[in-house]
Each structure stands twice: as C-alpha cells, then as structure tokens.
Design a protein around this motif. Sequence first.
Motif, mmCIF file in Angstrom:
data_model
loop_
_atom_site.group_PDB
_atom_site.id
_atom_site.type_symbol
_atom_site.label_atom_id
_atom_site.label_comp_id
_atom_site.label_asym_id
_atom_site.label_seq_id
_atom_site.Cartn_x
_atom_site.Cartn_y
_atom_site.Cartn_z
ATOM 1 N N VAL A 66 -11.765 -3.063 -0.772
ATOM 2 C CA VAL A 66 -11.278 -2.135 0.260
ATOM 3 C C VAL A 66 -9.884 -1.631 -0.102
ATOM 4 O O VAL A 66 -9.600 -0.424 -0.039
ATOM 5 C CB VAL A 66 -11.247 -2.825 1.644
ATOM 6 N N ILE A 67 -8.999 -2.529 -0.501
ATOM 7 C CA ILE A 67 -7.641 -2.158 -0.869
ATOM 8 C C ILE A 67 -7.632 -1.254 -2.096
ATOM 9 O O ILE A 67 -6.873 -0.271 -2.172
ATOM 10 C CB ILE A 67 -6.801 -3.435 -1.118
ATOM 11 N N GLN A 68 -8.494 -1.546 -3.047
ATOM 12 C CA GLN A 68 -8.581 -0.730 -4.262
ATOM 13 C C GLN A 68 -9.048 0.687 -3.925
ATOM 14 O O GLN A 68 -8.606 1.664 -4.546
ATOM 15 C CB GLN A 68 -9.542 -1.383 -5.242
ATOM 16 N N ALA A 69 -9.913 0.805 -2.924
ATOM 17 C CA ALA A 69 -10.400 2.117 -2.507
ATOM 18 C C ALA A 69 -9.269 2.981 -1.938
ATOM 19 O O ALA A 69 -9.381 4.208 -1.895
ATOM 20 C CB ALA A 69 -11.507 1.959 -1.470
ATOM 21 N N LEU A 70 -8.179 2.347 -1.523
ATOM 22 C CA LEU A 70 -7.014 3.075 -1.000
ATOM 23 C C LEU A 70 -5.997 3.390 -2.094
ATOM 24 O O LEU A 70 -4.935 3.945 -1.815
ATOM 25 C CB LEU A 70 -6.346 2.254 0.109
ATOM 26 N N GLY A 71 -6.317 3.009 -3.325
ATOM 27 C CA GLY A 71 -5.434 3.319 -4.443
ATOM 28 C C GLY A 71 -4.415 2.254 -4.765
ATOM 29 O O GLY A 71 -3.502 2.477 -5.567
ATOM 30 N N ALA A 72 -4.550 1.083 -4.160
ATOM 31 C CA ALA A 72 -3.630 -0.024 -4.424
ATOM 32 C C ALA A 72 -4.237 -0.991 -5.430
ATOM 33 O O ALA A 72 -5.431 -0.937 -5.733
ATOM 34 C CB ALA A 72 -3.297 -0.759 -3.126
ATOM 35 N N ALA A 73 -3.409 -1.893 -5.950
ATOM 36 C CA ALA A 73 -3.862 -2.901 -6.909
ATOM 37 C C ALA A 73 -3.987 -4.241 -6.184
ATOM 38 O O ALA A 73 -2.972 -4.838 -5.809
ATOM 39 C CB ALA A 73 -2.875 -3.023 -8.058
ATOM 40 N N PRO A 74 -5.228 -4.720 -5.953
ATOM 41 C CA PRO A 74 -5.398 -5.994 -5.244
ATOM 42 C C PRO A 74 -5.124 -7.190 -6.143
ATOM 43 O O PRO A 74 -5.441 -7.180 -7.332
ATOM 44 C CB PRO A 74 -6.867 -5.955 -4.824
ATOM 45 N N THR A 75 -4.518 -8.222 -5.551
ATOM 46 C CA THR A 75 -4.260 -9.470 -6.267
ATOM 47 C C THR A 75 -4.728 -10.626 -5.398
ATOM 48 O O THR A 75 -4.234 -10.793 -4.276
ATOM 49 C CB THR A 75 -2.756 -9.649 -6.559
ATOM 50 N N ILE A 76 -5.697 -11.408 -5.865
ATOM 51 C CA ILE A 76 -6.145 -12.568 -5.092
ATOM 52 C C ILE A 76 -5.109 -13.678 -5.248
ATOM 53 O O ILE A 76 -4.740 -14.053 -6.358
ATOM 54 C CB ILE A 76 -7.528 -13.040 -5.551
ATOM 55 N N MET A 77 -4.642 -14.168 -4.125
ATOM 56 C CA MET A 77 -3.552 -15.147 -4.118
ATOM 57 C C MET A 77 -3.811 -16.148 -3.007
ATOM 58 O O MET A 77 -4.218 -15.766 -1.907
ATOM 59 C CB MET A 77 -2.224 -14.400 -3.891
ATOM 60 N N GLY A 78 -3.614 -17.417 -3.269
ATOM 61 C CA GLY A 78 -3.788 -18.451 -2.257
ATOM 62 C C GLY A 78 -2.796 -18.305 -1.118
ATOM 63 O O GLY A 78 -1.696 -17.760 -1.296
ATOM 64 N N VAL A 79 -3.176 -18.796 0.048
ATOM 65 C CA VAL A 79 -2.343 -18.681 1.243
ATOM 66 C C VAL A 79 -0.926 -19.212 1.011
ATOM 67 O O VAL A 79 0.059 -18.604 1.411
ATOM 68 C CB VAL A 79 -2.996 -19.429 2.426
ATOM 69 N N GLY A 80 -0.829 -20.350 0.341
ATOM 70 C CA GLY A 80 0.471 -20.990 0.151
ATOM 71 C C GLY A 80 1.418 -20.238 -0.766
ATOM 72 O O GLY A 80 2.626 -20.524 -0.790
#
Length: 331
Positions: A180-194
């Motif tokens: 979803v974020i990539q569809a807005l033109g941003a670069a998604p990064t999966i990151m743990g909550v902590g």
Amino acid sequence: MTKLFRKASIFLAIAGITGISTAHAERITISSWGSPNHYQVSQFVPKFEELLKEKSDGEIRTRSFAGGEMVKQQFVATAIPQGTIDISLTTMDNWSGHIPEVSILTSPLWTKSIQWTRDNLKPGNPVFDYFDEELQAQGAVLLAMFDIGPPVISATFPINGPSDFQGKSVRVYSKGAGEVIQALGAAPTIMGVGDVYSGLQRGTVDAAMGGLGGAVGLKHYEVTDFLLDHNGVLGTLIHAYVMNKEKFESLSPELQQTVVESAQEARDSMQQFAIDEESRLIDVIKEHGNEVVAVEQGSEAWQTWENALETFTQKSREQYPAELVQMIESE
C-alpha cells in the motif's frame, strides 16, 4: 519403609487434608510483543488468563511473556507451528509468506470498521473460518481476530495528501502494508516494533505505520511532528491470537472449548476498550505537539486518497481468490 516412600506418603496425606490436587495440570505459554501497555496485551492477556483459570477450574495454568521476550513479531509465523510457544499475538499479515491471501486484510479492499469487526469477526463468520482453515494447514489454530483500529502514520514530515509520500522511507509491519505504501510512491521498510522509535529518531525512516495504541505507548510523538489518522482509507490492521495446533489438539474437547471461549470473551472486552480509547489516544498525540491530520470517510480528502490508490485497489481485487474477495465485499 524407605525414606523416599515415607516422604511420598506424607505429601499425599497433606494433599488430601489441604485439598491440593495431584492431577496433571495443562500448562500453556502465551507470548506477545510490542508495548506491554498496549491494550492488545494489557487488556487481553490478563483477562484471558483469568478466564482460562476460572473456566477450567484451575486445570489450565498459564505463563505469559511480554515485549517479544519469547518470540518477536516477525517470527510468530514460524514459532507457533514449531511449538516454540503455545499461543502468540500476531499481525495476520505476518503470515503472508505462508498464506498470501492474508494480505487482503491490509489492503483498501478491507473497509470494515472496528465496530463491525467487534460484532462480526468471530468463529462462524465466513472470513474468520476461511483464515482459520488456512492457518490450520500451517500448524496453527485461530483463537481470536480483532481490529485495533486503522493504523496511523507517525511522520517527521507534513502529510496533507498522497503526493507527500513520494520518495519517503516508511516503516511498515508487513508485506501487505508495504505494498500500500509503495503504491503511494514511498519506500517501505519492514521493521520490528522495538526498533521504530530509534529509526524515527535517527532518520532511518521518515515515517512509521502502526497501531494508534502502539504509537502512544511507545511515545513516537517524541520523535515526530505529524500523525496521519486515515481512518481506513489505506486499509486497516487485523491482529489475532493463534495457538500451536498440536498443543490445541492435545487438550480434551472440554479444554479446547474453554480456550476458544476464553479467547473470544477476552477479545470482546479488549476490542470494546480499544473503541473507547481511540479519541483519548488521539488527544494524547495532540497534547504532545503533533499535528494530526484526519481523513474522514466520505470526505473530499477521502476521495483524493481513494483515487490515488484506485489502480492498486483494482490490482488487489484481481490478485486474491475471487471467493475471498466476494466474501469480504459482500459482508
């Protein structure tokens, strides 16, 4: 009479006098991650443990581990089937590597309100049963699904519209949210909550998507200036508690029912708490100096966001099984 036999006899005599049961008790471990103060932990786990004890007459004993002490968020989908832990909190989309269809729950196709989820997303509901069957094939049992409200986006930059995401780095919690974020033109990064707080503080990411309770509980407002409360136009955030299937099936039918009923009652209580807390948590964000931009359903701003995601939404509709799409859109 040997010394060992005498000790055993004394213990049995005391047990009989005091009512101490020598029967085998079922021991169940429960894992959660994120802020221990977040209501999906602080409201659910104590209530669940209390109900298990009460409904099983003490036959089920629990031990809980908070803050990712036993299993971190991103590893639940392997830890539960392996039996590393008996029961764990999970984001449903964390199972996308094993069950690609779960990502539909983070897509703009899922437009259900938190109130709808509270009343409907339970055993017997087609969506719940669909994913329970998929999880069981992976070695897990779905105990409870719940909505903690649409994810918010804590940001170090102002967000007035979809174009503001262009070129930004945004922390996401799963593959589906990243799409979803990539569809807005941003670069998604999966990151743990902590890792989110330090990531925002150091500029590793420009923004972070996550639950409102977590954003407040982990004080993201200390290292951001803006918050997007999109109210579901970007999809929502479905969590669950899942149990190792082998452990579940090792319980008697009566105790299986106890576990399921207890999970559902604790889930209902926590879900209502989340609904009641939503406006208060938004006020906390504002009080700490963050500017909150809310996208109200049906508004002109809502339409702008929907238009920006139109191509992605249609692609999502074609990506998932027609049966599941129809199931969700007809609910």
